[in-house]
Design a protein around this motif. Sequence first.
Motif, PDB file in Angstrom:
ATOM      1  N   MET A   1     -20.082  38.219 -26.137  1.00 26.82           N
ATOM      2  CA  MET A   1     -19.306  36.917 -26.741  1.00 26.82           C
ATOM      3  C   MET A   1     -19.042  35.686 -26.294  1.00 26.82           C
ATOM      4  O   MET A   1     -19.258  36.127 -24.973  1.00 26.82           O
ATOM      5  CB  MET A   1     -17.369  38.083 -26.754  1.00 26.82           C
ATOM      6  CG  MET A   1     -16.870  37.193 -27.403  1.00 26.82           C
ATOM      7  SD  MET A   1     -15.228  37.870 -27.117  1.00 26.82           S
ATOM      8  CE  MET A   1     -14.245  38.218 -25.975  1.00 26.82           C
ATOM      9  N   ASP A   2     -18.256  34.445 -26.421  1.00 25.16           N
ATOM     10  CA  ASP A   2     -18.821  33.399 -25.390  1.00 25.16           C
ATOM     11  C   ASP A   2     -17.894  33.153 -24.875  1.00 25.16           C
ATOM     12  O   ASP A   2     -17.235  34.183 -25.215  1.00 25.16           O
ATOM     13  CB  ASP A   2     -18.616  32.041 -27.102  1.00 25.16           C
ATOM     14  CG  ASP A   2     -19.949  32.381 -27.132  1.00 25.16           C
ATOM     15  OD1 ASP A   2     -21.000  33.036 -27.119  1.00 25.16           O
ATOM     16  OD2 ASP A   2     -20.435  31.454 -28.468  1.00 25.16           O
ATOM     17  N   LYS A   3     -17.735  33.096 -23.825  1.00 26.05           N
ATOM     18  CA  LYS A   3     -16.442  32.644 -22.971  1.00 26.05           C
ATOM     19  C   LYS A   3     -15.518  31.718 -22.922  1.00 26.05           C
ATOM     20  O   LYS A   3     -15.903  30.653 -24.305  1.00 26.05           O
ATOM     21  CB  LYS A   3     -16.742  32.112 -21.702  1.00 26.05           C
ATOM     22  CG  LYS A   3     -17.397  33.208 -20.624  1.00 26.05           C
ATOM     23  CD  LYS A   3     -17.666  33.081 -19.364  1.00 26.05           C
ATOM     24  CE  LYS A   3     -19.209  33.923 -18.705  1.00 26.05           C
ATOM     25  NZ  LYS A   3     -19.118  33.461 -16.948  1.00 26.05           N
ATOM     26  N   PHE A   4     -14.180  31.650 -22.931  1.00 28.06           N
ATOM     27  CA  PHE A   4     -13.238  30.832 -23.110  1.00 28.06           C
ATOM     28  C   PHE A   4     -12.378  30.513 -22.231  1.00 28.06           C
ATOM     29  O   PHE A   4     -11.440  30.953 -21.496  1.00 28.06           O
ATOM     30  CB  PHE A   4     -12.177  31.187 -24.807  1.00 28.06           C
ATOM     31  CG  PHE A   4     -11.238  30.232 -24.828  1.00 28.06           C
ATOM     32  CD1 PHE A   4     -11.763  30.250 -26.412  1.00 28.06           C
ATOM     33  CD2 PHE A   4     -10.563  29.785 -24.392  1.00 28.06           C
ATOM     34  CE1 PHE A   4     -10.395  28.834 -27.196  1.00 28.06           C
ATOM     35  CE2 PHE A   4      -9.725  28.644 -24.962  1.00 28.06           C
ATOM     36  CZ  PHE A   4      -9.560  28.468 -27.162  1.00 28.06           C
ATOM     37  N   ASP A   5     -13.055  28.838 -22.058  1.00 27.26           N
ATOM     38  CA  ASP A   5     -11.986  28.437 -21.221  1.00 27.26           C
ATOM     39  C   ASP A   5     -11.319  27.646 -21.304  1.00 27.26           C
ATOM     40  O   ASP A   5      -9.905  27.516 -21.450  1.00 27.26           O
ATOM     41  CB  ASP A   5     -12.524  28.200 -20.227  1.00 27.26           C
ATOM     42  CG  ASP A   5     -13.792  27.783 -19.941  1.00 27.26           C
ATOM     43  OD1 ASP A   5     -13.744  26.594 -21.096  1.00 27.26           O
ATOM     44  OD2 ASP A   5     -14.672  27.323 -19.618  1.00 27.26           O
ATOM     45  N   LYS A   6     -11.224  25.822 -22.088  1.00 23.15           N
ATOM     46  CA  LYS A   6     -10.570  24.664 -23.001  1.00 23.15           C
ATOM     47  C   LYS A   6     -11.617  24.302 -23.720  1.00 23.15           C
ATOM     48  O   LYS A   6     -12.880  24.388 -23.602  1.00 23.15           O
ATOM     49  CB  LYS A   6     -10.548  24.122 -21.400  1.00 23.15           C
ATOM     50  CG  LYS A   6      -9.337  22.879 -21.984  1.00 23.15           C
ATOM     51  CD  LYS A   6      -9.342  21.902 -21.040  1.00 23.15           C
ATOM     52  CE  LYS A   6      -8.400  22.165 -19.569  1.00 23.15           C
ATOM     53  NZ  LYS A   6      -8.326  21.014 -19.089  1.00 23.15           N
ATOM     54  N   ILE A   7     -10.901  24.314 -24.807  1.00 20.42           N
ATOM     55  CA  ILE A   7     -11.280  22.805 -26.266  1.00 20.42           C
ATOM     56  C   ILE A   7     -10.259  22.009 -26.415  1.00 20.42           C
ATOM     57  O   ILE A   7      -9.417  22.287 -26.411  1.00 20.42           O
ATOM     58  CB  ILE A   7     -10.801  24.271 -27.417  1.00 20.42           C
ATOM     59  CG1 ILE A   7     -12.185  25.674 -26.797  1.00 20.42           C
ATOM     60  CG2 ILE A   7     -11.170  23.429 -28.633  1.00 20.42           C
ATOM     61  CD1 ILE A   7     -12.365  26.325 -28.126  1.00 20.42           C
ATOM     62  N   THR A   8     -10.964  21.039 -26.219  1.00 17.89           N
ATOM     63  CA  THR A   8     -10.179  20.267 -27.102  1.00 17.89           C
ATOM     64  C   THR A   8     -11.265  19.686 -27.847  1.00 17.89           C
ATOM     65  O   THR A   8     -12.531  19.235 -28.445  1.00 17.89           O
ATOM     66  CB  THR A   8     -10.518  18.714 -26.233  1.00 17.89           C
ATOM     67  OG1 THR A   8     -10.105  18.882 -24.471  1.00 17.89           O
ATOM     68  CG2 THR A   8      -9.929  17.684 -26.547  1.00 17.89           C
ATOM     69  N   GLY A   9     -10.421  19.289 -29.219  1.00 23.23           N
ATOM     70  CA  GLY A   9     -10.405  19.165 -30.792  1.00 23.23           C
ATOM     71  C   GLY A   9     -10.566  18.855 -31.663  1.00 23.23           C
ATOM     72  O   GLY A   9      -9.057  18.549 -31.522  1.00 23.23           O
ATOM     73  N   VAL A  10     -10.627  18.535 -32.970  1.00 19.94           N
ATOM     74  CA  VAL A  10      -9.955  19.056 -34.428  1.00 19.94           C
ATOM     75  C   VAL A  10      -9.491  19.958 -34.876  1.00 19.94           C
ATOM     76  O   VAL A  10      -9.878  20.745 -34.835  1.00 19.94           O
ATOM     77  CB  VAL A  10     -10.977  18.197 -35.338  1.00 19.94           C
ATOM     78  CG1 VAL A  10     -10.069  17.684 -36.644  1.00 19.94           C
ATOM     79  CG2 VAL A  10     -11.412  16.377 -34.740  1.00 19.94           C
ATOM     80  N   ALA A  11      -8.178  19.767 -34.777  1.00 21.36           N
ATOM     81  CA  ALA A  11      -7.028  20.559 -35.441  1.00 21.36           C
ATOM     82  C   ALA A  11      -6.972  20.198 -37.126  1.00 21.36           C
ATOM     83  O   ALA A  11      -6.350  19.545 -37.757  1.00 21.36           O
ATOM     84  CB  ALA A  11      -5.525  20.500 -35.143  1.00 21.36           C
ATOM     85  N   ALA A  12      -7.124  21.136 -38.126  1.00 23.91           N
ATOM     86  CA  ALA A  12      -7.062  21.422 -39.343  1.00 23.91           C
ATOM     87  C   ALA A  12      -5.379  21.833 -39.414  1.00 23.91           C
ATOM     88  O   ALA A  12      -5.132  23.346 -38.535  1.00 23.91           O
ATOM     89  CB  ALA A  12      -8.056  22.238 -40.027  1.00 23.91           C
ATOM     90  N   PRO A  13      -4.822  20.805 -40.399  1.00 21.75           N
ATOM     91  CA  PRO A  13      -3.389  21.530 -40.897  1.00 21.75           C
ATOM     92  C   PRO A  13      -3.774  22.786 -42.164  1.00 21.75           C
ATOM     93  O   PRO A  13      -4.318  21.849 -42.887  1.00 21.75           O
ATOM     94  CB  PRO A  13      -2.825  20.425 -40.869  1.00 21.75           C
ATOM     95  CG  PRO A  13      -3.672  19.218 -41.650  1.00 21.75           C
ATOM     96  CD  PRO A  13      -4.427  19.546 -40.523  1.00 21.75           C
ATOM     97  N   LEU A  14      -3.081  23.604 -41.922  1.00 15.04           N
ATOM     98  CA  LEU A  14      -2.731  24.603 -42.947  1.00 15.04           C
ATOM     99  C   LEU A  14      -1.904  25.008 -43.334  1.00 15.04           C
ATOM    100  O   LEU A  14      -1.195  26.209 -43.003  1.00 15.04           O
ATOM    101  CB  LEU A  14      -3.868  25.965 -42.919  1.00 15.04           C
ATOM    102  CG  LEU A  14      -4.181  26.442 -43.840  1.00 15.04           C
ATOM    103  CD1 LEU A  14      -4.505  25.528 -45.297  1.00 15.04           C
ATOM    104  CD2 LEU A  14      -5.420  27.328 -43.854  1.00 15.04           C
ATOM    105  N   PRO A  15      -0.377  24.196 -44.244  1.00 16.07           N
ATOM    106  CA  PRO A  15       0.828  25.097 -43.682  1.00 16.07           C
ATOM    107  C   PRO A  15       1.413  25.958 -44.853  1.00 16.07           C
ATOM    108  O   PRO A  15       1.437  25.602 -45.987  1.00 16.07           O
ATOM    109  CB  PRO A  15       1.271  23.528 -43.792  1.00 16.07           C
ATOM    110  CG  PRO A  15       0.585  22.736 -44.766  1.00 16.07           C
ATOM    111  CD  PRO A  15      -0.790  23.141 -44.059  1.00 16.07           C
TER     112      PRO A  15
END
Length: 201
Positions: free
Chosen positions: A1-15
């Motif tokens: 499993m890949d490590k997760f620390d910090k992500i900056t990216g595009v967020a998709a809205p699914l309301p």
Amino acid sequence: MDKFDKITGVAAPLPLINIDTDMIIPKQFLKTIKRSGLGVNLFDEMRYGDDGAELPDFVLNQPAYRNAQILIAGDNFGCGSSREHAPWALLDFGIRVVVAPSFADIFYNNCFKNGILPIALPQDQVDALMEDARNGENARITVDLEAQTISGTDGTTYAFDVDAFKKHCLLNGLDDIGLTMEKAASIDTFEAKLAQDRPWV
């Protein structure tokens, strides 16, 4: 499993509220036990028409969101049957973070076991991030697991809670097998002693 620390990216809205696991990955795609290849069928019934063509109005089919790593969704995300294929499909598409006011318990726990960070925030904070996400690829949202914060494009930062053990596992890329392998030396010692003391076992 890949490590997760910090992500900056595009967020998709699914309301949408009550997005269940059958909406995330329909039952006809559950025949595989492989974790890869399911991303193409993520939200299949919302992404494709009866002829198999992409529906241009669905958010993940729009150019600005094709590489989204963050999903901003409505209440009770991941409800329904407890299929682990749901986080597999999200991850295979590229989603590493799901933000919603609440999650179904089994789905929530399955996310952590598969390298996805589910973040529960109050409705007003989700609404603010949803509005931010509607700005498309111009909106870059940052999620910092170590600091337990999520920041919008304008710099507004929200704190989120996460279980310390689950946080440790994500930061270190440890799924259930990885956690077991951390104890490999102790397991080897136990097995060697068992073989010596009870060779007939």
